[in-house]
Design a protein around this motif. Sequence first.
Motif, PDB file in Angstrom:
ATOM      1  N   CYS A 125       0.843  -1.188   0.000  1.00 11.60           N
ATOM      2  CA  CYS A 125       0.000   0.000   0.000  1.00 11.60           C
ATOM      3  C   CYS A 125       0.879   1.239   0.000  1.00 11.60           C
ATOM      4  CB  CYS A 125      -0.910   0.025   1.227  1.00 11.60           C
ATOM      5  SG  CYS A 125      -1.892   1.550   1.384  1.00 11.60           S
ATOM      6  N   ILE A 126       0.503   2.206  -0.826  1.00 11.45           N
ATOM      7  CA  ILE A 126       1.168   3.509  -0.855  1.00 11.45           C
ATOM      8  C   ILE A 126       0.099   4.576  -0.663  1.00 11.45           C
ATOM      9  CG2 ILE A 126       2.488   5.146  -2.259  1.00 11.45           C
ATOM     10  CD1 ILE A 126       3.720   2.816  -3.712  1.00 11.45           C
ATOM     11  N   ILE A 127       0.343   5.487   0.260  1.00 12.50           N
ATOM     12  CA  ILE A 127      -0.543   6.634   0.452  1.00 12.50           C
ATOM     13  C   ILE A 127       0.238   7.879   0.069  1.00 12.50           C
ATOM     14  CG2 ILE A 127      -2.038   7.901   2.035  1.00 12.50           C
ATOM     15  CD1 ILE A 127      -2.148   5.382   3.775  1.00 12.50           C
ATOM     16  N   CYS A 134       3.440   9.506   1.900  1.00 14.55           N
ATOM     17  CA  CYS A 134       3.514   9.757   3.342  1.00 14.55           C
ATOM     18  C   CYS A 134       3.551   8.448   4.126  1.00 14.55           C
ATOM     19  CB  CYS A 134       2.366  10.646   3.821  1.00 14.55           C
ATOM     20  SG  CYS A 134       0.748  10.244   3.212  1.00 14.55           S
ATOM     21  N   GLY A 135       3.170   7.348   3.486  1.00 10.75           N
ATOM     22  CA  GLY A 135       3.273   6.044   4.110  1.00 10.75           C
ATOM     23  C   GLY A 135       3.315   4.964   3.052  1.00 10.75           C
ATOM     24  N   VAL A 136       4.295   4.056   3.157  1.00 12.55           N
ATOM     25  CA  VAL A 136       4.441   2.950   2.215  1.00 12.55           C
ATOM     26  C   VAL A 136       4.782   1.707   3.015  1.00 12.55           C
ATOM     27  CG1 VAL A 136       5.592   2.088   0.132  1.00 12.55           C
ATOM     28  CG2 VAL A 136       5.387   4.566   0.511  1.00 12.55           C
ATOM     29  N   ALA A 149       0.884   1.189   6.332  1.00 11.36           N
ATOM     30  CA  ALA A 149       1.163   2.441   5.619  1.00 11.36           C
ATOM     31  C   ALA A 149       0.449   3.606   6.286  1.00 11.36           C
ATOM     32  CB  ALA A 149       0.750   2.315   4.153  1.00 11.36           C
ATOM     33  N   PHE A 150      -0.797   3.397   6.682  1.00  8.74           N
ATOM     34  CA  PHE A 150      -1.583   4.452   7.318  1.00  8.74           C
ATOM     35  C   PHE A 150      -0.985   4.847   8.668  1.00  8.74           C
ATOM     36  CE2 PHE A 150      -5.493   5.591   9.869  1.00  8.74           C
ATOM     37  CZ  PHE A 150      -5.693   6.821   9.277  1.00  8.74           C
ATOM     38  N   SER A 151      -0.553   3.867   9.442  1.00  8.10           N
ATOM     39  CA  SER A 151       0.014   4.158  10.764  1.00  8.10           C
ATOM     40  C   SER A 151       1.357   4.854  10.671  1.00  8.10           C
ATOM     41  CB  SER A 151       0.162   2.860  11.575  1.00  8.10           C
ATOM     42  OG  SER A 151       1.124   1.993  10.995  1.00  8.10           O
ATOM     43  N   ALA A 152       2.019   4.783   9.502  1.00 11.26           N
ATOM     44  CA  ALA A 152       3.322   5.437   9.337  1.00 11.26           C
ATOM     45  C   ALA A 152       3.205   6.947   9.424  1.00 11.26           C
ATOM     46  CB  ALA A 152       3.951   5.034   8.004  1.00 11.26           C
ATOM     47  N   ASP A 153       2.088   7.502   8.963  1.00 16.82           N
ATOM     48  CA  ASP A 153       1.865   8.948   9.059  1.00 16.82           C
ATOM     49  C   ASP A 153       0.370   9.215   8.908  1.00 16.82           C
ATOM     50  OD1 ASP A 153       1.840  11.700   9.004  1.00 16.82           O
ATOM     51  OD2 ASP A 153       3.565  11.887   7.660  1.00 16.82           O
ATOM     52  N   ARG A 154      -0.367   8.970   9.980  1.00 17.14           N
ATOM     53  CA  ARG A 154      -1.812   9.128   9.962  1.00 17.14           C
ATOM     54  C   ARG A 154      -2.204  10.577   9.693  1.00 17.14           C
ATOM     55  NH1 ARG A 154      -6.341  10.080  12.931  1.00 17.14           N
ATOM     56  NH2 ARG A 154      -5.073  11.290  14.385  1.00 17.14           N
TER      57      ARG A 154
END
Length: 430
Positions: A125-127, A134-136, A149-154
Amino acid sequence: MGEDLKKMYRTIVGDHFPSELRITFGDQTLIYKKRTWDLEVEPGIVERRGLRYGENPDQEAALYELVAGNLILGEAEFISPGKGLVSNLTEADFIQFGKHPSKTNLTDVDNSLNILKYLMEKPCCIIVKHNNPCGVAYGSSLEEAFTRAFSADRVAAFGGAIALNRPVDKACAEAIAKHYFEVVSAPDYEDGAVEILKRKKDLRIIRVKRMDKLAEYASFPVVEFKSLIDGGLILQVSQKNRIRKKEDLKPAIAVKDGVEYKCLRDPDDRELRDMIFGWAVELGVTSNSVLFVKDERTVAIGTGEQDRVGCTEIAIFKAYRNYSDWLCYTKLGIPYKQLELEVEKGLRPKEQKEEIDEETKKDKAGLINAVMVSDGFLPFRDAADVAIRQGISAILQPGGSVRDWEVIQACNEAYPPVAMMFTGQRAFKH
Protein backbone atom coordinates in the motif's frame (compact mmCIF):
# COMPACT_ATOMS: atom_id res chain seq x y z
CA MET A 1 -18.66 33.53 2.22
CA GLY A 2 -17.65 30.14 3.67
CA GLU A 3 -19.98 28.28 1.30
CA ASP A 4 -18.61 30.24 -1.67
CA LEU A 5 -15.10 29.17 -0.75
CA LYS A 6 -16.13 25.52 -0.46
CA LYS A 7 -17.93 25.69 -3.80
CA MET A 8 -14.71 26.65 -5.57
CA TYR A 9 -13.26 23.19 -4.90
CA ARG A 10 -16.24 21.48 -6.54
CA THR A 11 -16.40 23.74 -9.58
CA ILE A 12 -15.30 22.15 -12.85
CA VAL A 13 -13.22 24.58 -14.89
CA GLY A 14 -13.67 24.37 -18.64
CA ASP A 15 -10.40 24.11 -20.57
CA HIS A 16 -9.34 25.45 -23.94
CA PHE A 17 -6.72 22.82 -24.70
CA PRO A 18 -7.06 21.04 -28.07
CA SER A 19 -8.48 17.55 -28.41
CA GLU A 20 -5.20 16.35 -29.90
CA LEU A 21 -1.52 17.13 -29.42
CA ARG A 22 1.31 16.32 -31.81
CA ILE A 23 4.89 16.51 -30.58
CA THR A 24 7.64 16.13 -33.15
CA PHE A 25 11.14 14.92 -32.29
CA GLY A 26 13.05 15.50 -35.52
CA ASP A 27 11.36 13.14 -37.99
CA GLN A 28 9.39 11.25 -35.31
CA THR A 29 5.92 12.38 -34.22
CA LEU A 30 3.99 11.39 -31.11
CA ILE A 31 0.22 11.89 -31.11
CA TYR A 32 -1.77 12.41 -27.92
CA LYS A 33 -5.54 12.40 -27.44
CA LYS A 34 -7.25 14.43 -24.71
CA ARG A 35 -9.01 12.30 -22.12
CA THR A 36 -12.56 13.35 -21.30
CA TRP A 37 -15.46 11.69 -19.49
CA ASP A 38 -19.25 11.90 -19.63
CA LEU A 39 -20.28 13.59 -16.41
CA GLU A 40 -23.74 14.31 -15.02
CA VAL A 41 -23.34 17.99 -14.13
CA GLU A 42 -27.00 18.32 -13.10
CA PRO A 43 -29.72 15.71 -12.70
CA GLY A 44 -30.44 14.41 -16.20
CA ILE A 45 -27.84 16.66 -17.86
CA VAL A 46 -24.67 14.91 -19.05
CA GLU A 47 -21.70 16.80 -20.44
CA ARG A 48 -18.32 15.67 -21.67
CA ARG A 49 -15.64 17.14 -19.43
CA GLY A 50 -11.92 16.72 -18.89
CA LEU A 51 -10.02 17.38 -15.68
CA ARG A 52 -11.89 19.35 -13.02
CA TYR A 53 -8.99 21.82 -12.80
CA GLY A 54 -5.22 21.91 -12.43
CA GLU A 55 -3.19 22.20 -9.25
CA ASN A 56 -5.53 24.99 -8.10
CA PRO A 57 -9.19 25.77 -8.86
CA ASP A 58 -8.29 28.73 -11.09
CA GLN A 59 -5.98 26.76 -13.41
CA GLU A 60 -7.21 25.05 -16.57
CA ALA A 61 -5.81 21.58 -17.17
CA ALA A 62 -6.08 18.64 -19.55
CA LEU A 63 -5.04 14.99 -19.52
CA TYR A 64 -3.62 13.40 -22.67
CA GLU A 65 -2.97 9.78 -23.61
CA LEU A 66 -0.28 8.67 -26.04
CA VAL A 67 -2.18 7.04 -28.93
CA ALA A 68 0.34 6.90 -31.80
CA GLY A 69 4.08 7.10 -32.37
CA ASN A 70 6.98 5.16 -30.94
CA LEU A 71 9.91 7.37 -29.99
CA ILE A 72 13.47 6.09 -30.36
CA LEU A 73 16.37 8.33 -29.32
CA GLY A 74 19.83 6.85 -29.66
CA GLU A 75 19.62 3.31 -28.30
CA ALA A 76 16.65 4.08 -26.03
CA GLU A 77 13.18 3.01 -27.17
CA PHE A 78 10.50 4.83 -25.24
CA ILE A 79 7.11 3.58 -24.11
CA SER A 80 4.76 2.78 -26.96
CA PRO A 81 1.03 3.51 -27.31
CA GLY A 82 -1.51 1.13 -25.82
CA LYS A 83 0.05 1.01 -22.37
CA GLY A 84 -1.92 3.80 -20.73
CA LEU A 85 -2.52 3.63 -16.98
CA VAL A 86 -3.81 6.91 -15.53
CA SER A 87 -4.10 8.50 -18.98
CA ASN A 88 -6.31 5.59 -20.13
CA LEU A 89 -8.96 5.84 -17.39
CA THR A 90 -12.50 5.62 -18.76
CA GLU A 91 -15.89 6.15 -17.13
CA ALA A 92 -16.01 2.41 -16.40
CA ASP A 93 -12.70 2.63 -14.51
CA PHE A 94 -14.14 5.31 -12.23
CA ILE A 95 -16.30 2.93 -10.22
CA GLN A 96 -17.28 6.01 -8.22
CA PHE A 97 -16.41 9.46 -9.56
CA GLY A 98 -16.84 11.19 -6.20
CA LYS A 99 -15.81 14.73 -6.92
CA HIS A 100 -14.66 15.05 -10.53
CA PRO A 101 -10.88 14.34 -10.65
CA SER A 102 -8.35 17.16 -10.70
CA LYS A 103 -4.75 17.17 -11.88
CA THR A 104 -3.50 16.61 -8.33
CA ASN A 105 -5.70 13.54 -7.82
CA LEU A 106 -4.36 11.85 -10.93
CA THR A 107 -0.72 12.85 -10.50
CA ASP A 108 -0.91 11.44 -6.96
CA VAL A 109 -2.13 8.14 -8.41
CA ASP A 110 0.58 8.30 -11.08
CA ASN A 111 3.39 8.81 -8.55
CA SER A 112 1.97 5.94 -6.50
CA LEU A 113 2.29 3.71 -9.55
CA ASN A 114 5.78 5.11 -10.19
CA ILE A 115 6.85 3.71 -6.80
CA LEU A 116 4.62 0.65 -6.82
CA LYS A 117 6.11 -0.69 -10.05
CA TYR A 118 9.17 -1.67 -8.00
CA LEU A 119 7.16 -3.14 -5.11
CA MET A 120 4.92 -5.75 -6.70
CA GLU A 121 6.25 -8.94 -5.11
CA LYS A 122 4.06 -8.70 -1.98
CA PRO A 123 0.81 -6.95 -0.97
CA CYS A 124 1.73 -3.27 -0.81
CA CYS A 125 0.00 0.00 0.00
CA ILE A 126 1.17 3.51 -0.85
CA ILE A 127 -0.54 6.63 0.45
CA VAL A 128 0.42 9.79 -1.46
CA LYS A 129 -0.33 13.40 -0.60
CA HIS A 130 0.68 16.34 -2.80
CA ASN A 131 2.66 13.98 -5.02
CA ASN A 132 4.80 12.68 -2.15
CA PRO A 133 4.40 9.37 -0.33
CA CYS A 134 3.51 9.76 3.34
CA GLY A 135 3.27 6.04 4.11
CA VAL A 136 4.44 2.95 2.21
CA ALA A 137 4.37 -0.62 3.49
CA TYR A 138 4.32 -4.27 2.59
CA GLY A 139 1.99 -6.59 4.48
CA SER A 140 1.08 -10.26 4.71
CA SER A 141 -2.36 -9.17 3.48
CA LEU A 142 -3.64 -6.08 1.72
CA GLU A 143 -5.42 -4.96 4.89
CA GLU A 144 -2.19 -5.24 6.87
CA ALA A 145 -0.28 -3.35 4.17
CA PHE A 146 -2.84 -0.52 4.34
CA THR A 147 -2.82 -0.38 8.15
CA ARG A 148 0.98 -0.31 8.26
CA ALA A 149 1.16 2.44 5.62
CA PHE A 150 -1.58 4.45 7.32
CA SER A 151 0.01 4.16 10.76
CA ALA A 152 3.32 5.44 9.34
CA ASP A 153 1.87 8.95 9.06
CA ARG A 154 -1.81 9.13 9.96
CA VAL A 155 -1.70 12.94 10.02
CA ALA A 156 -0.43 13.44 6.46
CA ALA A 157 -2.55 10.57 5.11
CA PHE A 158 -5.75 12.56 5.76
CA GLY A 159 -7.31 13.27 2.35
CA GLY A 160 -4.58 11.37 0.53
CA ALA A 161 -4.62 8.98 -2.42
CA ILE A 162 -4.29 5.26 -1.73
CA ALA A 163 -2.79 2.84 -4.24
CA LEU A 164 -2.91 -0.93 -3.68
CA ASN A 165 -1.26 -3.60 -5.82
CA ARG A 166 -3.78 -6.40 -5.22
CA PRO A 167 -7.58 -6.59 -5.66
CA VAL A 168 -9.25 -4.90 -2.68
CA ASP A 169 -11.08 -7.34 -0.40
CA LYS A 170 -13.81 -6.53 2.12
CA ALA A 171 -11.41 -6.47 5.08
CA CYS A 172 -9.18 -3.87 3.43
CA ALA A 173 -12.19 -1.86 2.28
CA GLU A 174 -13.55 -1.76 5.83
CA ALA A 175 -10.20 -0.49 7.12
CA ILE A 176 -10.07 2.24 4.46
CA ALA A 177 -13.71 3.32 4.89
CA LYS A 178 -13.09 4.28 8.54
CA HIS A 179 -11.03 7.27 7.39
CA TYR A 180 -11.12 10.16 4.94
CA PHE A 181 -9.29 9.75 1.64
CA GLU A 182 -9.70 11.42 -1.75
CA VAL A 183 -8.81 8.46 -3.98
CA VAL A 184 -8.37 4.71 -3.81
CA SER A 185 -6.91 2.90 -6.82
CA ALA A 186 -6.32 -0.81 -7.32
CA PRO A 187 -6.21 -3.43 -10.07
CA ASP A 188 -9.68 -4.65 -9.05
CA TYR A 189 -12.21 -4.96 -6.24
CA GLU A 190 -13.60 -8.19 -4.83
CA ASP A 191 -17.32 -8.76 -4.25
CA GLY A 192 -18.67 -6.46 -1.55
CA ALA A 193 -15.61 -4.18 -1.36
CA VAL A 194 -17.00 -1.41 -3.56
CA GLU A 195 -20.24 -1.23 -1.57
CA ILE A 196 -18.21 -0.67 1.59
CA LEU A 197 -16.05 2.03 0.01
CA LYS A 198 -19.10 3.81 -1.42
CA ARG A 199 -20.09 4.78 2.10
CA LYS A 200 -17.75 7.70 1.39
CA LYS A 201 -19.69 9.45 -1.39
CA ASP A 202 -16.86 11.82 -2.36
CA LEU A 203 -14.25 9.05 -2.58
CA ARG A 204 -12.98 8.40 -6.09
CA ILE A 205 -12.82 4.62 -6.54
CA ILE A 206 -10.60 3.77 -9.49
CA ARG A 207 -9.78 0.51 -11.21
CA VAL A 208 -6.41 0.79 -12.98
CA LYS A 209 -6.18 -1.57 -15.93
CA ARG A 210 -2.85 -3.32 -16.45
CA MET A 211 -1.78 -2.75 -12.85
CA ASP A 212 -1.15 -6.51 -12.64
CA LYS A 213 1.60 -5.90 -15.22
CA LEU A 214 2.94 -2.83 -13.47
CA ALA A 215 6.39 -4.35 -12.86
CA GLU A 216 6.94 -4.30 -16.64
CA TYR A 217 6.71 -0.48 -16.59
CA ALA A 218 10.01 -0.35 -14.70
CA SER A 219 11.72 -0.90 -18.06
CA PHE A 220 9.67 1.66 -20.04
CA PRO A 221 11.38 5.09 -20.20
CA VAL A 222 9.34 8.22 -20.88
CA VAL A 223 10.27 11.78 -21.80
CA GLU A 224 9.70 14.25 -18.95
CA PHE A 225 8.91 17.90 -19.74
CA LYS A 226 9.63 20.92 -17.56
CA SER A 227 8.11 24.21 -18.71
CA LEU A 228 10.00 27.44 -18.02
CA ILE A 229 8.32 30.78 -17.37
CA ASP A 230 9.61 32.10 -20.70
CA GLY A 231 7.81 29.32 -22.57
CA GLY A 232 10.97 27.26 -22.95
CA LEU A 233 11.20 23.56 -22.22
CA ILE A 234 13.68 21.27 -20.52
CA LEU A 235 13.39 17.61 -21.50
CA GLN A 236 14.88 14.65 -19.70
CA VAL A 237 14.60 10.87 -19.79
CA SER A 238 12.80 9.39 -16.78
CA GLN A 239 15.02 7.79 -14.16
CA LYS A 240 15.38 4.04 -13.88
CA ASN A 241 15.88 2.35 -10.53
CA ARG A 242 19.22 0.56 -10.67
CA ILE A 243 18.95 -0.81 -7.11
CA ARG A 244 16.66 -3.84 -7.36
CA LYS A 245 18.59 -6.47 -5.40
CA LYS A 246 21.41 -6.64 -2.86
CA GLU A 247 23.99 -7.33 -5.58
CA ASP A 248 23.26 -3.86 -6.99
CA LEU A 249 24.56 -2.20 -3.81
CA LYS A 250 28.15 -1.10 -3.41
CA PRO A 251 30.28 -1.29 -0.24
CA ALA A 252 30.88 2.03 1.46
CA ILE A 253 34.59 2.54 0.87
CA ALA A 254 36.50 5.84 0.67
CA VAL A 255 40.13 6.91 0.53
CA LYS A 256 41.50 9.97 2.33
CA ASP A 257 45.20 10.91 2.17
CA GLY A 258 46.06 7.41 1.02
CA VAL A 259 44.15 5.75 3.87
CA GLU A 260 41.19 3.48 3.05
CA TYR A 261 38.07 3.82 5.17
CA LYS A 262 35.50 1.02 5.27
CA CYS A 263 32.49 0.31 7.46
CA LEU A 264 33.23 -2.19 10.24
CA ARG A 265 29.88 -3.91 9.89
CA ASP A 266 28.03 -5.21 6.83
CA PRO A 267 24.24 -4.90 6.70
CA ASP A 268 22.25 -7.98 7.64
CA ASP A 269 19.48 -9.46 5.50
CA ARG A 270 16.72 -7.38 7.12
CA GLU A 271 18.66 -4.16 6.59
CA LEU A 272 19.35 -5.09 2.97
CA ARG A 273 15.64 -5.68 2.35
CA ASP A 274 14.85 -2.31 3.91
CA MET A 275 17.49 -0.64 1.75
CA ILE A 276 15.98 -2.08 -1.45
CA PHE A 277 12.47 -1.16 -0.29
CA GLY A 278 13.52 2.34 0.82
CA TRP A 279 15.32 3.13 -2.43
CA ALA A 280 12.17 2.27 -4.43
CA VAL A 281 10.22 4.72 -2.28
CA GLU A 282 12.97 7.33 -2.47
CA LEU A 283 12.67 7.58 -6.26
CA GLY A 284 9.17 8.98 -5.77
CA VAL A 285 10.02 11.60 -3.14
CA THR A 286 10.72 15.27 -3.86
CA SER A 287 14.36 16.09 -3.11
CA ASN A 288 16.28 16.85 -1.01
CA SER A 289 14.83 13.94 0.87
CA VAL A 290 15.69 11.52 3.65
CA LEU A 291 13.50 8.71 4.84
CA PHE A 292 13.58 5.99 7.46
CA VAL A 293 12.48 2.41 6.86
CA LYS A 294 12.04 -0.56 9.19
CA ASP A 295 10.68 -3.98 8.31
CA GLU A 296 9.68 -2.82 4.81
CA ARG A 297 7.58 0.06 6.08
CA THR A 298 8.39 3.76 6.10
CA VAL A 299 8.80 5.21 9.58
CA ALA A 300 9.03 8.82 8.41
CA ILE A 301 9.71 10.70 5.18
CA GLY A 302 11.43 14.09 5.02
CA THR A 303 10.80 15.86 1.72
CA GLY A 304 11.84 18.86 -0.34
CA GLU A 305 14.45 20.50 1.88
CA GLN A 306 17.45 22.52 0.77
CA ASP A 307 19.95 20.98 3.20
CA ARG A 308 20.37 17.32 4.08
CA VAL A 309 20.88 17.60 7.82
CA GLY A 310 17.78 19.79 8.06
CA CYS A 311 15.82 17.23 6.07
CA THR A 312 17.06 14.48 8.39
CA GLU A 313 15.99 16.48 11.44
CA ILE A 314 12.55 17.07 9.93
CA ALA A 315 12.16 13.35 9.18
CA ILE A 316 13.06 12.57 12.80
CA PHE A 317 10.58 15.18 14.04
CA LYS A 318 7.89 13.60 11.86
CA ALA A 319 8.77 10.15 13.20
CA TYR A 320 8.15 11.36 16.78
CA ARG A 321 4.96 13.16 15.79
CA ASN A 322 3.66 10.17 13.86
CA TYR A 323 4.53 7.69 16.60
CA SER A 324 2.90 9.66 19.41
CA ASP A 325 -0.16 10.37 17.26
CA TRP A 326 -0.64 6.69 16.41
CA LEU A 327 -0.23 5.71 20.07
CA CYS A 328 -2.80 8.33 21.04
CA TYR A 329 -5.20 7.25 18.32
CA THR A 330 -5.00 3.56 19.22
CA LYS A 331 -5.16 4.13 23.00
CA LEU A 332 -7.62 7.03 23.24
CA GLY A 333 -9.24 7.23 19.80
CA ILE A 334 -8.25 10.88 19.24
CA PRO A 335 -5.37 12.72 17.50
CA TYR A 336 -2.36 13.65 19.63
CA LYS A 337 -2.93 17.36 18.93
CA GLN A 338 -6.44 17.04 20.31
CA LEU A 339 -5.04 15.36 23.42
CA GLU A 340 -2.58 18.25 23.86
CA LEU A 341 -5.40 20.78 23.62
CA GLU A 342 -7.72 18.93 25.99
CA VAL A 343 -4.95 18.50 28.57
CA GLU A 344 -4.16 22.22 28.26
CA LYS A 345 -7.83 23.06 28.87
CA GLY A 346 -8.07 20.67 31.82
CA LEU A 347 -10.48 18.33 30.02
CA ARG A 348 -8.17 15.33 30.34
CA PRO A 349 -5.61 14.32 32.97
CA LYS A 350 -2.05 15.29 32.03
CA GLU A 351 -0.96 11.74 32.85
CA GLN A 352 -2.51 10.53 29.58
CA LYS A 353 -0.19 12.75 27.56
CA GLU A 354 2.80 12.01 29.78
CA GLU A 355 2.32 8.26 29.27
CA ILE A 356 2.31 8.61 25.48
CA ASP A 357 5.27 11.00 25.51
CA GLU A 358 7.28 8.62 27.70
CA GLU A 359 6.55 5.59 25.51
CA THR A 360 7.45 7.55 22.36
CA LYS A 361 10.71 8.70 23.93
CA LYS A 362 11.58 5.21 25.17
CA ASP A 363 10.98 3.69 21.73
CA LYS A 364 12.68 6.62 19.99
CA ALA A 365 9.61 6.84 17.76
CA GLY A 366 10.35 3.46 16.17
CA LEU A 367 13.68 4.66 14.80
CA ILE A 368 15.73 2.10 16.73
CA ASN A 369 17.26 -0.29 14.15
CA ALA A 370 15.67 1.62 11.26
CA VAL A 371 17.51 2.18 7.97
CA MET A 372 18.18 5.75 6.87
CA VAL A 373 17.89 6.34 3.10
CA SER A 374 19.12 9.52 1.43
CA ASP A 375 18.46 10.47 -2.21
CA GLY A 376 21.79 12.33 -2.48
CA PHE A 377 25.20 11.82 -0.91
CA LEU A 378 25.85 13.02 2.62
CA PRO A 379 28.15 16.03 2.19
CA PHE A 380 29.06 16.05 5.89
CA ARG A 381 28.74 13.56 8.73
CA ASP A 382 26.20 15.76 10.54
CA ALA A 383 23.10 14.08 9.04
CA ALA A 384 24.49 10.64 9.88
CA ASP A 385 25.30 11.71 13.45
CA VAL A 386 21.79 13.10 13.96
CA ALA A 387 20.22 9.83 12.80
CA ILE A 388 22.67 7.59 14.66
CA ARG A 389 21.71 9.26 17.94
CA GLN A 390 18.19 7.95 17.32
CA GLY A 391 19.41 4.37 17.15
CA ILE A 392 19.37 3.65 13.41
CA SER A 393 21.33 0.57 12.39
CA ALA A 394 22.16 1.24 8.74
CA ILE A 395 22.42 3.94 6.07
CA LEU A 396 21.91 3.83 2.32
CA GLN A 397 23.12 6.76 0.22
CA PRO A 398 24.59 7.33 -3.26
CA GLY A 399 28.14 7.97 -2.07
CA GLY A 400 30.58 10.13 -3.98
CA SER A 401 31.17 12.95 -1.50
CA VAL A 402 34.73 14.07 -0.77
CA ARG A 403 33.81 13.47 2.87
CA ASP A 404 32.55 9.90 2.46
CA TRP A 405 35.40 8.87 4.74
CA GLU A 406 34.00 11.15 7.45
CA VAL A 407 30.55 9.57 7.23
CA ILE A 408 32.14 6.10 7.40
CA GLN A 409 33.92 7.23 10.56
CA ALA A 410 30.60 8.29 12.05
CA CYS A 411 29.19 4.82 11.33
CA ASN A 412 32.22 3.07 12.85
CA GLU A 413 32.24 5.27 15.97
CA ALA A 414 28.63 4.35 16.74
CA TYR A 415 27.90 1.63 19.28
CA PRO A 416 27.03 -0.79 17.93
CA PRO A 417 28.63 0.14 14.59
CA VAL A 418 26.23 1.28 11.87
CA ALA A 419 26.32 -0.44 8.47
CA MET A 420 26.33 1.63 5.31
CA MET A 421 26.06 0.89 1.59
CA PHE A 422 26.31 3.07 -1.52
CA THR A 423 23.93 3.02 -4.48
CA GLY A 424 26.18 4.78 -6.97
CA GLN A 425 22.97 6.39 -8.21
CA ARG A 426 21.42 9.71 -7.17
CA ALA A 427 17.63 9.95 -6.93
CA PHE A 428 16.83 13.66 -7.14
CA LYS A 429 13.26 14.49 -8.12
CA HIS A 430 12.12 18.08 -8.70
